[in-house]
Design an enzyme around this catalytic site. Structure first.
Site, short mmCIF file in Angstrom:
data_model
loop_
_atom_site.label_atom_id
_atom_site.label_comp_id
_atom_site.label_asym_id
_atom_site.label_seq_id
_atom_site.Cartn_x
_atom_site.Cartn_y
_atom_site.Cartn_z
N ASP A 1 0.68 -12.37 7.19
CA ASP A 1 -0.75 -12.27 6.92
C ASP A 1 -1.53 -12.75 8.14
O ASP A 1 -1.37 -13.89 8.58
CB ASP A 1 -1.07 -13.12 5.69
N GLY A 2 -2.39 -11.88 8.68
CA GLY A 2 -3.17 -12.25 9.85
C GLY A 2 -4.12 -13.40 9.60
O GLY A 2 -4.37 -14.23 10.49
N ASP B 1 -7.58 -4.72 14.56
CA ASP B 1 -7.36 -3.29 14.32
C ASP B 1 -7.06 -3.12 12.84
O ASP B 1 -5.93 -2.80 12.45
CB ASP B 1 -6.21 -2.78 15.19
N GLY B 2 -8.06 -3.33 12.02
CA GLY B 2 -7.91 -3.21 10.58
C GLY B 2 -8.47 -1.89 10.08
O GLY B 2 -9.33 -1.28 10.71
N SER B 3 -7.96 -1.45 8.94
CA SER B 3 -8.50 -0.26 8.31
C SER B 3 -9.74 -0.63 7.51
O SER B 3 -10.27 -1.75 7.63
CB SER B 3 -7.45 0.41 7.43
N ASP B 4 -10.25 0.29 6.71
CA ASP B 4 -11.44 0.01 5.90
C ASP B 4 -11.17 -1.19 4.98
O ASP B 4 -10.02 -1.50 4.66
CB ASP B 4 -11.80 1.24 5.06
N PRO C 1 -4.97 -4.58 1.74
CA PRO C 1 -4.67 -5.76 2.55
C PRO C 1 -5.65 -6.03 3.67
O PRO C 1 -5.64 -7.10 4.26
CB PRO C 1 -3.26 -5.46 3.11
N ASP D 1 0.36 1.02 13.48
CA ASP D 1 0.82 2.28 14.07
C ASP D 1 1.22 2.12 15.52
O ASP D 1 1.88 2.99 16.09
CB ASP D 1 -0.24 3.37 13.93
N GLN E 1 0.83 -1.19 0.00
CA GLN E 1 0.00 0.00 0.00
C GLN E 1 0.87 1.26 0.00
O GLN E 1 2.08 1.19 0.25
CB GLN E 1 -0.91 0.01 1.23
#
Length: 279
Positions: free
Chosen positions: A138-139, A157-160, A164, A87, A32
């Site tokens: 990879d989770g 705690d993933g983004s939109d 990935p 983060d 990304q």
């Protein structure tokens, strides 16, 4: 001084813009695009693929609400897994709990961690804790290989659901989380905003309810995301999300800026427009 604005555009429906003081970092990892800007309203801001992720000035609203409701209600919290969270803000909150003996954090993109350590050191301050095992993989694959009942708490705690993070939304992933949880464990995740992502919010809630007997969305602020209302969800087989373990909550409240027991209890009150059809 940089005379520029950055904007996040959600599905062509909503824009949220920030005034930029200076661009600090811009790279494209194997997964990304990673950017850091110093902004007027929020200080340093991390963006992934053009989506605001966290900022120096408002990260506590998000990270405290993702971590602590699960950690003050789960019967045991010795073994915790974070999927995502590059983060470092969620890890920092988890490690405020002295009962946590082992924290495994699985982040697919090492560059997010390294960029956060360099440019957001106040958020990414817990990576040196001896209890933390940091894995760059990879989770989804990690969970598929993990043994049954390996963790007391799992935090997603993933983004939109783009790039990935796409594979972290849906029943198949939630089923793996349920399997890897200890039977009385708690799974917590960020679950988007019903204001501008209503279909996705309902899809996530429906998928969770197909896996966990107890699914309770809760509400709060994430100012950086520009949506007003934001949600997280507390999932388990048997844990009451309002049954706060007082000594544990009292200890962590000495460190938090937003979260406390009153906020916790109020956050689980659903607005009528969302409660109908879900209670």
């Amino acid at each position: 001084m940089c005379d520029e604005w950055i904007e996040e555009n959600w599905a062509g429906l909503v824009r949220h813009g920030l005034k930029v003081r200076a661009w600090l970092h811009d790279e494209t990892s194997p997964f990304q695009r990673i950017q850091v800007a110093d902004t007027e309203p929020y200080g340093r801001v991390l963006m992934l693929d053009g989506i605001f992720q966290t900022s120096e000035r408002d990260e506590h609203y998000y990270h405290e609400m993702l971590a602590h409701p699960a950690l003050v209600t789960a019967p045991e919290i010795a073994r915790v897994l974070i999927v995502g969270g590059g983060d470092g803000g969620t890890a920092r909150q988890v490690l405020r709990h002295a009962e946590v003996r082992e924290l495994v954090m699985v982040e697919i993109d090492e560059r997010v961690v390294r960029v956060s350590q360099e440019y957001l050191p106040g958020i990414a301050s817990a990576f040196g804790d001896a209890r933390l095992e940091l894995r760059f993989e990879d989770g989804v694959r990690y969970l598929a290989d993990a043994p049954d009942g390996a963790f007391d708490v799992i935090i997603l705690d993933g983004s939109d659901p783009v790039g990935p993070s796409r594979s972290l939304f849906g029943a198949a992933f939630y089923q793996q989380c349920a399997r890897v949880l200890e039977p009385a464990g708690v799974f917590a995740l960020q679950s988007e905003s019903p204001n501008v992502m209503g279909d996705l919010w309902r899809e996530v809630q429906g998928a969770l309810r197909g896996v966990f007997p107890r699914v309770h969305p809760y509400f709060g602020y994430a100012p950086l995301y520009g949506c007003g209302m934001w949600t997280w969800t507390h999932c388990s087989r048997c844990v009451d999300p309002l049954a706060v373990i007082e000594r544990r909550a009292g200890a962590v409240e000495h460190h938090t800026r937003y979260y406390h027991r009153g906020i916790h209890r109020g956050a689980f009150a659903l607005p009528n427009e969302l409660r109908r059809g879900f209670d």
